[in-house]
Design a protein around this motif. Structure first.
Motif, PDB file in Angstrom:
ATOM      1  N   ASN A  44      -4.656  -5.888  -3.522  1.00 18.84           N
ATOM      2  CA  ASN A  44      -6.086  -5.976  -3.836  1.00 18.84           C
ATOM      3  C   ASN A  44      -6.447  -5.304  -5.165  1.00 18.84           C
ATOM      4  O   ASN A  44      -7.609  -5.310  -5.569  1.00 18.84           O
ATOM      5  N   LYS A  45      -5.459  -4.675  -5.819  1.00 20.18           N
ATOM      6  CA  LYS A  45      -5.644  -3.976  -7.093  1.00 20.18           C
ATOM      7  C   LYS A  45      -6.729  -2.902  -6.998  1.00 20.18           C
ATOM      8  O   LYS A  45      -7.705  -2.907  -7.732  1.00 20.18           O
ATOM      9  N   THR A  46      -6.547  -1.980  -6.051  1.00 22.89           N
ATOM     10  CA  THR A  46      -7.507  -0.893  -5.864  1.00 22.89           C
ATOM     11  C   THR A  46      -6.773   0.444  -5.776  1.00 22.89           C
ATOM     12  O   THR A  46      -5.597   0.494  -5.406  1.00 22.89           O
ATOM     13  N   CYS A  47      -7.496   1.510  -6.116  1.00 16.49           N
ATOM     14  CA  CYS A  47      -7.003   2.872  -5.980  1.00 16.49           C
ATOM     15  C   CYS A  47      -8.198   3.753  -5.665  1.00 16.49           C
ATOM     16  O   CYS A  47      -9.316   3.485  -6.113  1.00 16.49           O
ATOM     17  N   THR A  48      -7.985   4.833  -4.927  1.00 10.35           N
ATOM     18  CA  THR A  48      -9.092   5.712  -4.557  1.00 10.35           C
ATOM     19  C   THR A  48      -9.629   6.509  -5.744  1.00 10.35           C
ATOM     20  O   THR A  48     -10.756   6.983  -5.696  1.00 10.35           O
TER      21      THR A  48
ATOM     22  N   GLN B 157      -9.947  -0.112 -10.467  1.00 11.24           N
ATOM     23  CA  GLN B 157     -11.008  -1.100 -10.261  1.00 11.24           C
ATOM     24  C   GLN B 157     -11.956  -1.184 -11.457  1.00 11.24           C
ATOM     25  O   GLN B 157     -12.387  -2.255 -11.845  1.00 11.24           O
TER      26      GLN B 157
ATOM     27  N   GLU C 258       0.844  -1.195   0.000  1.00 10.72           N
ATOM     28  CA  GLU C 258       0.000   0.000   0.000  1.00 10.72           C
ATOM     29  C   GLU C 258       0.877   1.242   0.000  1.00 10.72           C
ATOM     30  O   GLU C 258       1.929   1.265   0.623  1.00 10.72           O
TER      31      GLU C 258
ATOM     32  N   ASP D 155      -3.511   0.111  -3.356  1.00 14.10           N
ATOM     33  CA  ASP D 155      -3.209  -1.190  -2.761  1.00 14.10           C
ATOM     34  C   ASP D 155      -2.956  -2.151  -3.917  1.00 14.10           C
ATOM     35  O   ASP D 155      -3.880  -2.557  -4.622  1.00 14.10           O
TER      36      ASP D 155
ATOM     37  N   SER E 236      -5.837  -6.461 -15.201  1.00 12.14           N
ATOM     38  CA  SER E 236      -6.917  -7.438 -15.125  1.00 12.14           C
ATOM     39  C   SER E 236      -6.644  -8.621 -16.050  1.00 12.14           C
ATOM     40  O   SER E 236      -5.979  -8.499 -17.073  1.00 12.14           O
TER      41      SER E 236
ATOM     42  N   GLY F 231     -10.407   5.157  -8.542  1.00 12.15           N
ATOM     43  CA  GLY F 231     -11.410   4.266  -9.117  1.00 12.15           C
ATOM     44  C   GLY F 231     -11.072   3.700 -10.480  1.00 12.15           C
ATOM     45  O   GLY F 231     -11.712   2.773 -10.951  1.00 12.15           O
TER      46      GLY F 231
END
Length: 157
Positions: A33-37, A42, A17, A30, A67, A39
């Protein structure tokens, strides 16, 4: 995206992170988990500039973080099956309601707003009235032709 990511400043929060400063919309990423704020990571499944900045700094292969939909292994099985031709059109069994359907061209929509005016004066043949000057074509001194002058003459002496 990589060009933009080069100038972002990532700060590590944990092992996977980190917080990225970009001046406008800072991102919390992160990689596990393959995320970002923001968006983008995702929704599209491709690394956003925030995630890409950290993976470039750490030397992580960013293709592995994308992905699975964009990988060759996912798309390849859909092209391995054979596609057979349908045969002669006259031999096909088509229901009557589908045969009678008429396909028309789509209706043209009228444009919104005031219509554009054509530029310039309309080209009309008009008769000169009293006081109007008649436009006389210019005559070339070099060749004697009408409609051009010595500077634009194509005949060379």
């Amino acid at each position: 995206m990589a060009e933009k990511a080069r100038f972002l400043i990532p700060y590590a929060i944990g092992r996977h992170e980190f917080h990225v400063l970009d001046g406008e919309l800072n991102g919390e990423v992160d990689l596990l988990n393959k995320t970002c704020t923001c968006g983008v990571f995702q929704i599209i499944g491709i690394l956003c500039a925030h995630a890409l900045s950290r993976s470039l700094k750490r030397g992580v292969n960013f293709y592995s973080l994308g992905s699975d939909y964009y990988k060759i292994e996912t798309w390849w099985p859909s092209y391995t099956k054979s596609i057979y031709p349908t045969g002669n059109e006259e031999e096909l069994i088509v229901p009557h309601d589908i045969m009678t359907i008429k396909v028309r061209t789509p209706a043209q929509k009228s444009l919104v707003g005031r219509p554009k005016k054509k530029q310039g004066r309309p080209k009309k043949k008009r008769h000169p009235s009293n006081g109007d000057k008649l436009v006389v074509q210019c005559k070339c001194i070099t060749c004697g032709g009408l409609g051009h002058n010595r500077a634009t003459c194509k005949v060379r002496v």
